[in-house]
Design a protein around this motif. Structure first.
Motif, PDB file in Angstrom:
ATOM      1  N   THR A  15      38.435  55.509  85.134  1.00 30.38           N
ATOM      2  CA  THR A  15      39.536  54.824  85.812  1.00 30.38           C
ATOM      3  C   THR A  15      40.851  55.548  85.592  1.00 30.38           C
ATOM      4  OG1 THR A  15      38.379  52.716  85.624  1.00 30.38           O
ATOM      5  CG2 THR A  15      40.739  52.589  85.960  1.00 30.38           C
ATOM      6  N   GLY A  16      40.891  56.435  84.589  1.00 29.36           N
ATOM      7  CA  GLY A  16      42.093  57.220  84.352  1.00 29.36           C
ATOM      8  C   GLY A  16      42.877  56.817  83.128  1.00 29.36           C
ATOM      9  N   LEU A  17      42.327  55.927  82.312  1.00 25.97           N
ATOM     10  CA  LEU A  17      43.014  55.541  81.093  1.00 25.97           C
ATOM     11  C   LEU A  17      42.903  56.661  80.074  1.00 25.97           C
ATOM     12  CD1 LEU A  17      42.663  52.763  82.495  1.00 25.97           C
ATOM     13  CD2 LEU A  17      42.494  51.790  80.228  1.00 25.97           C
ATOM     14  N   GLY A  18      43.983  56.917  79.400  1.00 25.23           N
ATOM     15  CA  GLY A  18      43.995  57.939  78.360  1.00 25.23           C
ATOM     16  C   GLY A  18      43.368  57.418  77.075  1.00 25.23           C
ATOM     17  N   PRO A  19      43.205  58.301  76.110  1.00 35.39           N
ATOM     18  CA  PRO A  19      42.545  57.929  74.850  1.00 35.39           C
ATOM     19  C   PRO A  19      43.214  56.762  74.120  1.00 35.39           C
ATOM     20  CG  PRO A  19      42.947  60.299  74.937  1.00 35.39           C
ATOM     21  CD  PRO A  19      43.589  59.701  76.145  1.00 35.39           C
ATOM     22  N   MET A  20      44.535  56.688  74.177  1.00 37.34           N
ATOM     23  CA  MET A  20      45.236  55.608  73.478  1.00 37.34           C
ATOM     24  C   MET A  20      44.911  54.248  74.098  1.00 37.34           C
ATOM     25  SD  MET A  20      49.290  55.089  72.750  1.00 37.34           S
ATOM     26  CE  MET A  20      49.348  56.195  71.348  1.00 37.34           C
ATOM     27  N   ARG A  21      44.985  54.163  75.424  1.00 32.78           N
ATOM     28  CA  ARG A  21      44.703  52.886  76.100  1.00 32.78           C
ATOM     29  C   ARG A  21      43.228  52.519  75.971  1.00 32.78           C
ATOM     30  NH1 ARG A  21      47.018  53.073  81.920  1.00 32.78           N
ATOM     31  NH2 ARG A  21      46.613  50.846  81.900  1.00 32.78           N
ATOM     32  N   VAL A  22      42.337  53.502  76.061  1.00 33.09           N
ATOM     33  CA  VAL A  22      40.909  53.226  75.877  1.00 33.09           C
ATOM     34  C   VAL A  22      40.682  52.677  74.468  1.00 33.09           C
ATOM     35  CG1 VAL A  22      38.613  54.251  75.688  1.00 33.09           C
ATOM     36  CG2 VAL A  22      40.099  54.895  77.588  1.00 33.09           C
ATOM     37  N   GLY A  23      41.300  53.301  73.487  1.00 38.67           N
ATOM     38  CA  GLY A  23      41.190  52.835  72.105  1.00 38.67           C
ATOM     39  C   GLY A  23      41.700  51.420  71.921  1.00 38.67           C
ATOM     40  N   GLU A  24      42.778  51.090  72.612  1.00 40.67           N
ATOM     41  CA  GLU A  24      43.331  49.739  72.526  1.00 40.67           C
ATOM     42  C   GLU A  24      42.338  48.720  73.087  1.00 40.67           C
ATOM     43  OE1 GLU A  24      47.384  49.288  73.938  1.00 40.67           O
ATOM     44  OE2 GLU A  24      47.821  51.330  73.275  1.00 40.67           O
ATOM     45  N   VAL A  25      41.730  49.036  74.239  1.00 40.62           N
ATOM     46  CA  VAL A  25      40.740  48.133  74.827  1.00 40.62           C
ATOM     47  C   VAL A  25      39.561  47.975  73.873  1.00 40.62           C
ATOM     48  CG1 VAL A  25      39.058  47.821  76.683  1.00 40.62           C
ATOM     49  CG2 VAL A  25      41.382  48.544  77.231  1.00 40.62           C
ATOM     50  N   LEU A  26      39.056  49.076  73.346  1.00 41.48           N
ATOM     51  CA  LEU A  26      37.920  49.018  72.428  1.00 41.48           C
ATOM     52  C   LEU A  26      38.265  48.265  71.152  1.00 41.48           C
ATOM     53  CD1 LEU A  26      36.465  52.621  72.863  1.00 41.48           C
ATOM     54  CD2 LEU A  26      35.662  50.489  73.920  1.00 41.48           C
ATOM     55  N   GLY A  27      39.541  48.233  70.816  1.00 44.95           N
ATOM     56  CA  GLY A  27      40.000  47.497  69.647  1.00 44.95           C
ATOM     57  C   GLY A  27      40.238  46.027  69.884  1.00 44.95           C
ATOM     58  N   GLY A  28      40.079  45.571  71.136  1.00 42.47           N
ATOM     59  CA  GLY A  28      40.204  44.147  71.425  1.00 42.47           C
ATOM     60  C   GLY A  28      41.442  43.727  72.186  1.00 42.47           C
ATOM     61  N   THR A  29      42.300  44.672  72.550  1.00 46.06           N
ATOM     62  CA  THR A  29      43.482  44.345  73.348  1.00 46.06           C
ATOM     63  C   THR A  29      43.043  43.791  74.699  1.00 46.06           C
ATOM     64  OG1 THR A  29      44.776  46.059  72.265  1.00 46.06           O
ATOM     65  CG2 THR A  29      45.548  45.344  74.414  1.00 46.06           C
ATOM     66  N   PRO A  30      43.754  42.792  75.231  1.00 46.85           N
ATOM     67  CA  PRO A  30      43.385  42.250  76.543  1.00 46.85           C
ATOM     68  C   PRO A  30      43.310  43.341  77.616  1.00 46.85           C
ATOM     69  CG  PRO A  30      45.017  40.849  75.508  1.00 46.85           C
ATOM     70  CD  PRO A  30      44.899  42.084  74.655  1.00 46.85           C
ATOM     71  N   ILE A  31      42.297  43.234  78.448  1.00 45.49           N
ATOM     72  CA  ILE A  31      42.084  44.218  79.508  1.00 45.49           C
ATOM     73  C   ILE A  31      42.909  43.865  80.739  1.00 45.49           C
ATOM     74  CG2 ILE A  31      40.373  45.229  81.072  1.00 45.49           C
ATOM     75  CD1 ILE A  31      38.268  44.673  78.861  1.00 45.49           C
ATOM     76  N   PHE A  32      42.875  42.597  81.136  1.00 49.33           N
ATOM     77  CA  PHE A  32      43.573  42.169  82.347  1.00 49.33           C
ATOM     78  C   PHE A  32      44.172  40.799  82.104  1.00 49.33           C
ATOM     79  CE2 PHE A  32      43.654  40.275  86.664  1.00 49.33           C
ATOM     80  CZ  PHE A  32      44.493  41.183  87.266  1.00 49.33           C
ATOM     81  N   GLY A  33      45.219  40.490  82.822  1.00 53.23           N
ATOM     82  CA  GLY A  33      45.924  39.225  82.674  1.00 53.23           C
ATOM     83  C   GLY A  33      47.370  39.506  82.316  1.00 53.23           C
ATOM     84  N   GLU A  34      48.056  38.466  81.885  1.00 54.72           N
ATOM     85  CA  GLU A  34      49.482  38.618  81.593  1.00 54.72           C
ATOM     86  C   GLU A  34      49.760  39.688  80.542  1.00 54.72           C
ATOM     87  OE1 GLU A  34      51.523  34.949  80.866  1.00 54.72           O
ATOM     88  OE2 GLU A  34      50.356  33.940  82.414  1.00 54.72           O
ATOM     89  N   ALA A  35      48.931  39.771  79.512  1.00 61.73           N
ATOM     90  CA  ALA A  35      49.144  40.750  78.441  1.00 61.73           C
ATOM     91  C   ALA A  35      48.173  41.924  78.544  1.00 61.73           C
ATOM     92  CB  ALA A  35      48.992  40.067  77.085  1.00 61.73           C
ATOM     93  N   GLY A  36      47.481  42.032  79.666  1.00 65.54           N
ATOM     94  CA  GLY A  36      46.446  43.055  79.803  1.00 65.54           C
ATOM     95  C   GLY A  36      46.980  44.458  80.029  1.00 65.54           C
ATOM     96  N   LEU A  37      46.149  45.424  79.689  1.00 64.85           N
ATOM     97  CA  LEU A  37      46.518  46.834  79.836  1.00 64.85           C
ATOM     98  C   LEU A  37      46.382  47.344  81.270  1.00 64.85           C
ATOM     99  CD1 LEU A  37      44.841  48.367  76.660  1.00 64.85           C
ATOM    100  CD2 LEU A  37      47.274  48.130  77.109  1.00 64.85           C
ATOM    101  N   LEU A  38      45.455  46.762  82.035  1.00 64.61           N
ATOM    102  CA  LEU A  38      45.219  47.258  83.389  1.00 64.61           C
ATOM    103  C   LEU A  38      46.049  46.493  84.410  1.00 64.61           C
ATOM    104  CD1 LEU A  38      41.317  47.616  83.533  1.00 64.61           C
ATOM    105  CD2 LEU A  38      42.997  49.291  82.800  1.00 64.61           C
ATOM    106  N   ASN A  39      46.618  47.230  85.350  1.00 57.84           N
ATOM    107  CA  ASN A  39      47.262  46.563  86.478  1.00 57.84           C
ATOM    108  C   ASN A  39      46.177  46.259  87.519  1.00 57.84           C
ATOM    109  OD1 ASN A  39      46.875  48.879  88.195  1.00 57.84           O
ATOM    110  ND2 ASN A  39      48.737  49.789  87.344  1.00 57.84           N
ATOM    111  N   SER A  40      46.526  45.620  88.595  1.00 55.17           N
ATOM    112  CA  SER A  40      45.538  45.192  89.591  1.00 55.17           C
ATOM    113  C   SER A  40      44.778  46.361  90.209  1.00 55.17           C
ATOM    114  CB  SER A  40      46.212  44.377  90.700  1.00 55.17           C
ATOM    115  OG  SER A  40      46.764  43.205  90.167  1.00 55.17           O
TER     116      SER A  40
END
Length: 93
Positions: A15-40
């Protein structure tokens, strides 16, 4: 790391996420929603990548409306549970 987590990781990278954002998702950061890392737009690309990798209909990831979509893509744990269920259904069919 489980096969589902590895698939999620590869699709995030596709999808084009860099290593930092991928790491954040794998660490449990919200993927989508108000606090999510991904835009629509990124979410649509991610869903397409996931459906291709898992060989499932993308509609199956989105069919229950916005609230279910937010729940499914809340974090990697919710997403991996949903994908595991869909993959199990596909094997049974």
């Amino acid at each position: 790391m489980s096969d589902v987590y590895m698939m999620i990781r590869q699709c995030l990278e596709k999808t084009g996420l860099g290593p930092m954002r991928v790491g954040e998702v794998l660490g449990g950061t919200p993927i989508f929603g108000e606090a999510g890392l991904l835009n629509s737009l990124e979410l649509v690309h991610f869903i397409t990548s996931l459906s291709e990798a898992a060989e499932i209909d993308p509609y199956d990831l989105m069919k229950d409306g916005d609230e279910a979509l937010r729940r499914t893509f809340r974090d990697i744990h919710h997403l991996s549970t949903a994908l595991t269920g869909l993959l199990g259904q596909a094997v049974e069919a």
